[in-house]
Design an enzyme around this catalytic site. Structure first.
Site, short mmCIF file in Angstrom:
data_model
loop_
_atom_site.label_atom_id
_atom_site.label_comp_id
_atom_site.label_asym_id
_atom_site.label_seq_id
_atom_site.Cartn_x
_atom_site.Cartn_y
_atom_site.Cartn_z
N SER A 95 30.00 34.94 34.28
CA SER A 95 29.66 34.37 35.58
C SER A 95 28.20 33.92 35.65
O SER A 95 27.32 34.55 35.06
CB SER A 95 29.90 35.40 36.68
OG SER A 95 29.47 34.90 37.93
N TYR A 116 29.13 43.43 40.31
CA TYR A 116 29.79 42.26 39.70
C TYR A 116 28.80 41.54 38.79
O TYR A 116 29.09 41.28 37.62
CB TYR A 116 30.31 41.33 40.80
CG TYR A 116 30.95 40.07 40.28
CD1 TYR A 116 32.24 40.09 39.75
CD2 TYR A 116 30.27 38.85 40.31
CE1 TYR A 116 32.83 38.93 39.25
CE2 TYR A 116 30.85 37.69 39.83
CZ TYR A 116 32.13 37.74 39.31
OH TYR A 116 32.70 36.59 38.82
N LYS A 158 29.06 41.36 34.67
CA LYS A 158 29.22 40.06 34.01
C LYS A 158 28.09 39.84 33.00
O LYS A 158 28.32 39.27 31.92
CB LYS A 158 29.27 38.93 35.05
CG LYS A 158 30.56 38.93 35.86
CD LYS A 158 31.78 38.65 34.98
CE LYS A 158 33.06 38.51 35.77
NZ LYS A 158 34.22 38.16 34.94
N1 NAP Z 1 36.48 32.12 41.49
C1 NAP Z 1 35.20 31.97 41.23
O1 NAP Z 1 34.44 31.35 41.99
C2 NAP Z 1 34.62 32.54 39.96
C3 NAP Z 1 33.30 32.21 39.60
C4 NAP Z 1 32.78 32.71 38.39
C5 NAP Z 1 33.56 33.52 37.59
N2 NAP Z 1 34.83 33.82 37.99
C6 NAP Z 1 35.62 34.70 37.12
O2 NAP Z 1 36.85 34.07 36.83
C7 NAP Z 1 37.85 35.07 36.62
C8 NAP Z 1 39.06 34.82 37.50
O3 NAP Z 1 38.64 34.73 38.85
P1 NAP Z 1 39.65 34.34 40.03
O4 NAP Z 1 38.84 33.78 41.12
O5 NAP Z 1 40.80 33.58 39.47
O6 NAP Z 1 40.10 35.83 40.48
P2 NAP Z 1 41.49 36.44 41.00
O7 NAP Z 1 42.35 35.40 41.61
O8 NAP Z 1 41.13 37.62 41.83
O9 NAP Z 1 42.17 36.94 39.66
C9 NAP Z 1 41.74 38.10 39.04
C10 NAP Z 1 42.79 38.55 38.08
O10 NAP Z 1 42.36 39.81 37.52
C11 NAP Z 1 43.44 40.74 37.62
N3 NAP Z 1 42.94 42.10 37.77
C12 NAP Z 1 42.03 42.56 38.67
N4 NAP Z 1 41.88 43.89 38.54
C13 NAP Z 1 42.73 44.30 37.55
C14 NAP Z 1 43.06 45.55 36.96
N5 NAP Z 1 42.50 46.71 37.36
N6 NAP Z 1 43.97 45.57 35.96
C15 NAP Z 1 44.57 44.43 35.56
N7 NAP Z 1 44.30 43.21 36.07
C16 NAP Z 1 43.40 43.14 37.07
C17 NAP Z 1 44.23 40.32 38.82
O11 NAP Z 1 45.56 40.81 38.68
P3 NAP Z 1 46.54 41.02 39.97
O12 NAP Z 1 46.19 39.94 40.92
O13 NAP Z 1 47.90 40.88 39.39
O14 NAP Z 1 46.27 42.40 40.49
C18 NAP Z 1 44.14 38.80 38.74
O15 NAP Z 1 45.17 38.29 37.93
C19 NAP Z 1 37.17 36.42 36.87
O16 NAP Z 1 36.67 36.94 35.67
C20 NAP Z 1 35.99 36.02 37.76
O17 NAP Z 1 34.93 36.94 37.70
C21 NAP Z 1 35.39 33.36 39.13
#
Ligand code: NAP
Length: 254
Positions: A150, A163, A167
């Protein structure tokens, strides 16, 4: 041993956290490339099934399990490799990001949230990487590990400090593993995205947030997935150890 390299297509790919958001876009990008994907989920099985059903090609599998638990990580890696017949690419995408502003968060809540962020974001990534690397070494095939880090690791996350810290640790872990695993033909890299248009952060994507980038927008999940797909390609072996900024010039680190 360093001459081994992953193929362009037909790879066996585990994407953690693929029930929705970026993970779903990642699973689709690999499947569209002709790879077979283990679609991992934590709690959202139905959404993960929807991801699975939307993938091009065949031979994909669904794998649930808690990454915050070392036994859960072991079971996920085992079942993914069993279902796919091996493992060539691991994408560490799953993470939690829950608010805990230092000034207003009570100590017990602070401790609980730090433990959760460390358990899932850092230890989950570390354990899956260890398990995947051992499998790739046993196969003698080389491989790729790509971590989703991130921008917050560099810019700071005042309301989500655990967080940002986890990261930053994920980026550092990827760099150490890049050096340790290169002799086995395994390249390891991380991406450091700014905001991405996903369900989880939709409510935070104000005009002000979009204006952080001089392009006046945030990333689409597909463009982040495209960069991860490249980092997992044979041609990206020389990018091993990198932390690739994907933030539309919203934050320039020196
Ligand atoms: N969205 C942004 O703006 C952004 C920016 C920078 C980086 N990122 C990174 O991109 C990645 C995806 O983000 P996103 O926005 O798509 O997030 P998201 O929709 O919340 O997806 C997160 C995923 O992680 C899984 N997860 C969470 N806790 C878990 C656990 N204890 N065991 C197993 N699986 C778990 C969730 O599974 P379930 O839903 O099935 O529980 C979900 O599939 C993350 O690494 C995030 O830090 C996102």
């Amino acid at each position: 041993m360093t001459s081994v390299n992953v193929p362009e297509t037909g790879r066996r790919v585990l994407v953690s956290g693929a029930s929705r958001g970026l993970g779903r876009a990642l699973a689709r990008a690999f499947a569209a490339n002709g790879d077979r994907v283990a679609v991992h989920f934590g709690s959202r099985e139905e959404e993960a099934r929807a991801t699975l059903g939307s993938l091009d090609g065949s031979g994909h599998v669904l794998v649930g399990g808690d990454l915050g638990d070392p036994a859960g990580a072991a079971s996920i890696a085992e079942r993914a490799a069993e279902g796919l017949g091996g493992l060539d690419v691991l994408v560490n995408n799953a993470a939690v990001n829950l608010p805990h502003p230092p000034v207003t968060t009570a100590y017990e809540e602070w401790v609980r949230l730090w433990q959760q962020h460390v358990a899932v974001n850092l230890l989950g990534t570390s354990h899956l990487s260890h398990l995947a690397a051992h499998r790739m070494i046993a196969q003698g095939t080389g491989g790729r590990i790509v971590n989703v880090g991130s921008r917050g690791a560099f810019k700071g996350e005042p309301d989500h400090p655990a967080y940002g810290a986890t990261k930053a640790a994920v980026h550092a872990l990827g760099q150490s593993l890049a050096v340790a695993l290169a002799p086995h033909g395994i390249a390891v890299a991380s991406v450091a995205p700014g905001f991405i248009e996903t369900e989880r952060v939709a409510h935070r994507l104000t005009d002000e947030v979009r204006a952080q980038s001089p392009f006046g927008r945030v990333a689409s999940a597909d463009e982040i997935a495209g960069a991860v797909l490249w980092l997992a390609s044979p041609g990206a072996q020389w990018a091993s150890g990198t932390v690739l900024d994907l933030n539309g010039a919203s934050y320039l680190r020196t």
